[in-house]
Design an enzyme around this catalytic site. Structure first.
Site: not given
Ligand code: PNS
Length: 163
Positions: A19, A43, A92, A130
């Site tokens: 990031h 979440k 990615r 993450s």
């Protein structure tokens, strides 16, 4: 000419070196970068919104062109309010593409003035997320090369006693 603002949205739970690289490169392309950290009560996140925002600020201690804010609600509406010309997202690998393309189309449907700019993440971060960083840290693995030092320290502190 008016300044060109980019919005970098995400949950950043927590921010990774991947990031940080995307945000740093966005600062090269735009006059101002706003990092928008999602508030998502449904979440479960490891770090609070304030912690997630603070980790990003600490990663860019001397960058007046960067600001970090929370994002509650629709990204496209926030982008219009800020006068952002672009959303920046990191890609990615091909597995990211379908989801990112769907979001880009939806955001363009909502705000035709807004472009989504995809930056390829550094190859060294292509396998980093993450959630994977959290899992590895929880199980005692070394994540020191994957996140900023202050995040690694906070992860160790948060997860100590978890295993
Ligand atoms: O880091 P993430 O969790 O992959 O980021 C996802 C994010 C924040 C970009 C996405 O969930 C989002 O845009 N949320 C804000 C709500 C919204 O606008 N949803 C519609 C997206 S097309």
């Amino acid at each position: 000419m008016s300044e060109r603002i980019a919005l970098c949205p995400g949950s950043f739970d927590p921010v990774t070196n991947g990031h940080v690289g995307i945000i740093r490169r966005s600062l090269r392309l735009f006059d101002r970068v706003v990092v928008a950290v999602t508030v998502n009560p449904s979440k479960k996140s490891l770090f609070t919104l304030e912690e997630r925002m603070q980790f990003i600020k600490e990663s860019f201690p001397n960058e007046p062109r960067l600001s970090v804010q929370s994002l509650e609600g629709l990204l496209a509406i926030e982008a219009s309010k800020l006068g952002a010309v672009a959303l920046v997202r990191g890609l990615r690998a091909s597995r990211d593409f379908e989801y990112e393309l769907q979001m880009a189309h939806m955001n363009r449907h909502l705000t035709s003035q807004l472009e989504t700019v995809f930056l390829a993440t550094e190859a060294s971060g292509s396998y980093v997320s993450s959630s994977l960083v959290c899992e590895v840290a929880r199980l005692g693995g070394d994540i020191s090369a994957l996140v900023p030092a202050h995040v690694a320290k906070a992860l160790t502190a948060r997860l100590s006693g978890d295993h």
